[in-house]
Design an enzyme around this catalytic site. Sequence first.
Site, PDB file in Angstrom:
ATOM      1  CE1 TYR A  70      -4.310  -1.834   5.192  1.00 15.54           C
ATOM      2  CE2 TYR A  70      -3.311   0.259   4.580  1.00 15.54           C
ATOM      3  CZ  TYR A  70      -3.832  -0.968   4.229  1.00 15.54           C
ATOM      4  OH  TYR A  70      -3.868  -1.340   2.902  1.00 15.54           O
ATOM      5  CB  SER A  98      -0.888  -0.009   1.247  1.00 13.57           C
ATOM      6  OG  SER A  98      -1.494   1.247   1.467  1.00 13.57           O
ATOM      7  CD  GLU A 136      -2.520   5.348   4.153  1.00 13.78           C
ATOM      8  OE1 GLU A 136      -1.888   5.747   5.144  1.00 13.78           O
ATOM      9  OE2 GLU A 136      -3.374   6.045   3.570  1.00 13.78           O
TER      10      GLU A 136
END
Length: 342
Positions: free
Chosen positions: A153, A130, A132
């Site tokens: 996460y 990801s 992120e």
Amino acid sequence: MKRALITGITGQDGSYLAELLLAKGYEVHGLIRRASTFNTSRIDHLYVDPHDPEAKLFLHYGDLSDGARLVTLMSEINPDEVYNLAAQSHVRVSFDEPEHTADTTGTGSIRLLEAVRLSGVDTKFYQASSSELYGATPPPQDENTPFYPRSPYAAAKLYSYWITKNYREAYDMFAVNGILFNHESPRRGETFVTRKITRAVAAIAAGKQDYVYMGNLDSVRDWGYAAEYVEGMWRMLQVDEPEDFVLATGLGITVREFLEISFERAGLDWEKHVKFDERYLRPTEVDALIGDPSKAKEKLGWTPTVDGRELAKLMVDADIEALKHAGSSWIDDVKLASWGTA
């Protein structure tokens, strides 16, 4: 005939990937968790009776928390390709459920990698990473940009990223990370910000609600179309040598711009219908994620055609059309999403 195993097949990406692989002639196996209600709506149109000789999609009960079951399934299915898309994937929720997020999004990946290793199957492994991961690192971000995760996460995804690389190097496994920037669609979960917005626009345009409640409108994201991104996932497993790739559009827009475009598509002024709610702020914000997909273009021949602005229009149109054919429960779901933890 090639076989593929997809974890997270009932999600947005899993459903598009299943469609793609079936169209390419694959036999597709999907991992689903046991639940008291059906949660296969995104793939119901693909599913036929598994006893039908034409059936090419098969679903298996299992979970990334059950390593023994994963080993059994890996041996039984003997897949040519494994796509690990399963995760607790909501960033804001990961602050509320950090331990669960670590177990599914992080440790779940090593259970699946171990299942590949212990079963001895000769397969190619795709790990859904990801954007992120980059967190506080300024854009543009590519495969060489340092990671700085800013949520439970993202930290769990960082573990999955590195353990995938480790298994590639330690066991000579064909294992790759796809570092995908935000990718959305009409199949996106209702509590994710883009779908929350476009469903609310449809409901407001229909006179079913008045407001949608939002957090940080200044966040910049590189939004692409999920149906195009799964093609990139597949291409990563078709090359001769395993490498990690960024998939992105290269264009960043703010949440405010996404709101403006979405409401404008329905002939509405977003400022009249959007209210601030601090519950939607993350404890640690990620200001800007904008990817550089140059490597994917050069080595995979992958180029996206839908950017965030076009995506907003596409999703609004789809939700307005969906509302025409939905009952009152659809509106109730929109209201819950508007007030929920998106």
